[in-house]
Design an enzyme around this catalytic site. Structure first.
Site, mmCIF file in Angstrom:
data_model
loop_
_atom_site.group_PDB
_atom_site.id
_atom_site.type_symbol
_atom_site.label_atom_id
_atom_site.label_comp_id
_atom_site.label_asym_id
_atom_site.label_seq_id
_atom_site.Cartn_x
_atom_site.Cartn_y
_atom_site.Cartn_z
ATOM 1 N N CYS A 122 -8.067 7.603 22.399
ATOM 2 C CA CYS A 122 -7.039 7.397 23.416
ATOM 3 C C CYS A 122 -7.179 8.441 24.536
ATOM 4 C CB CYS A 122 -5.653 7.403 22.782
ATOM 5 S SG CYS A 122 -4.390 6.673 23.853
ATOM 6 N N GLU A 138 -7.344 5.322 13.845
ATOM 7 C CA GLU A 138 -6.833 6.314 12.898
ATOM 8 C C GLU A 138 -5.375 6.092 12.515
ATOM 9 O OE1 GLU A 138 -4.802 7.881 16.478
ATOM 10 O OE2 GLU A 138 -6.508 6.598 16.020
ATOM 11 N N HIS A 191 -6.474 2.945 18.569
ATOM 12 C CA HIS A 191 -6.200 3.891 17.486
ATOM 13 C C HIS A 191 -6.648 3.343 16.125
ATOM 14 C CE1 HIS A 191 -3.787 6.740 19.891
ATOM 15 N NE2 HIS A 191 -3.422 5.658 20.565
#
Length: 232
Positions: free
Chosen positions: A89, A177, A175
């Site tokens: 990001c 993660e 994202h």
């Protein structure tokens, strides 16, 4: 033991699902808070892997966040030395700045769980992303790549969702993660932003609950393969 340094801009935007993947591969994880204990570019050379995480600021707002200029310098040096680097990001946007690209505001913020259109690029680290896979999008700025770089993935709202500056340097606008089990931390931490664009946090939480362990499998499949490609 190998070391993974993570530069963090918000406490809850951490390594998330990447944490166990790194530990399984023998990494010792160290967090550096960007506004408090940012290492020097030379200091970052000692990290076997550097991960620059997300945050709400604009990547080139050097006047408002002086640390961003230093982070871009860190990333520029990592690229020059071809050291394993991952940007997520805001981190991906700063990787774009480090290679001579830019960032600009989007017409509308892209927030929510959705798919990706993965480009047909040889040896792409995102080749394992399937049409039905969902990732978390949460950004209001977009990357403009300089000549010579190719987007690895896109969405209708954002043409550059990922790029690589080498096989060892990967930038992800979205994202991978994000842990669906902790999405309440995101919706609480970004409550004002969600309200400003009329997004119901309960909807994000329902979508996260529905995804469940599929996100863990996605991170393990795609990011695990990229980590393995870095070697020992």
């Amino acid at each position: 033991m190998k070391t993974a340094w993570a530069i963090r801009h918000l406490r809850f935007e951490d390594l998330g699902l990447l944490d166990p993947l790194l530990r399984e591969r023998g990494y010792d994880i160290h967090y550096h808070d960007a506004s408090a204990d940012l290492p020097t570019p030379m200091g970052c050379d000692s990290a076997d892997l550097l991960v620059v995480l997300g945050g709400p600021m604009t990547a080139d707002d050097y006047a408002g966040h002086a640390n961003l200029r230093d982070e871009v310098a860190i990333l520029r040096q990592r690229r020059e030395r071809d050291l394993p680097t991952l940007g997520i990001c805001l981190g991906a946007q700063m990787m774009a700045l480090a290679v001579g690209g830019s960032v600009r505001p989007m017409a509308r913020k892209e927030i929510g769980w959705g798919g990706l259109q993965v480009a047909d690029v040889a040896n792409s680290p995102l080749a394992g992303v399937a049409v039905q896979d969902q990732v978390l999008h949460w950004h209001g700025d977009e990357i403009v790549l300089p000549e010579g770089f190719t987007a690895l993935a896109s969405t209708p709202a954002c043409p550059v969702q990922a790029f690589a500056w080498s096989p060892r340097g990967l930038a992800l606008q979205f994202h991978f993660e994000a842990d669906p089990g902790r999405i309440d931390e995101w919706t609480h931490g970004h409550a004002a932003e969600l309200a400003s664009v009329g997004i119901d946090p309960a909807g994000l939480q329902r979508d996260a609950a529905a995804l469940g362990t599929r996100q863990q499998a996605l991170a393990a499949r795609v990011m695990g393969r990229w980590l393995d490609s870095l070697g020992d």
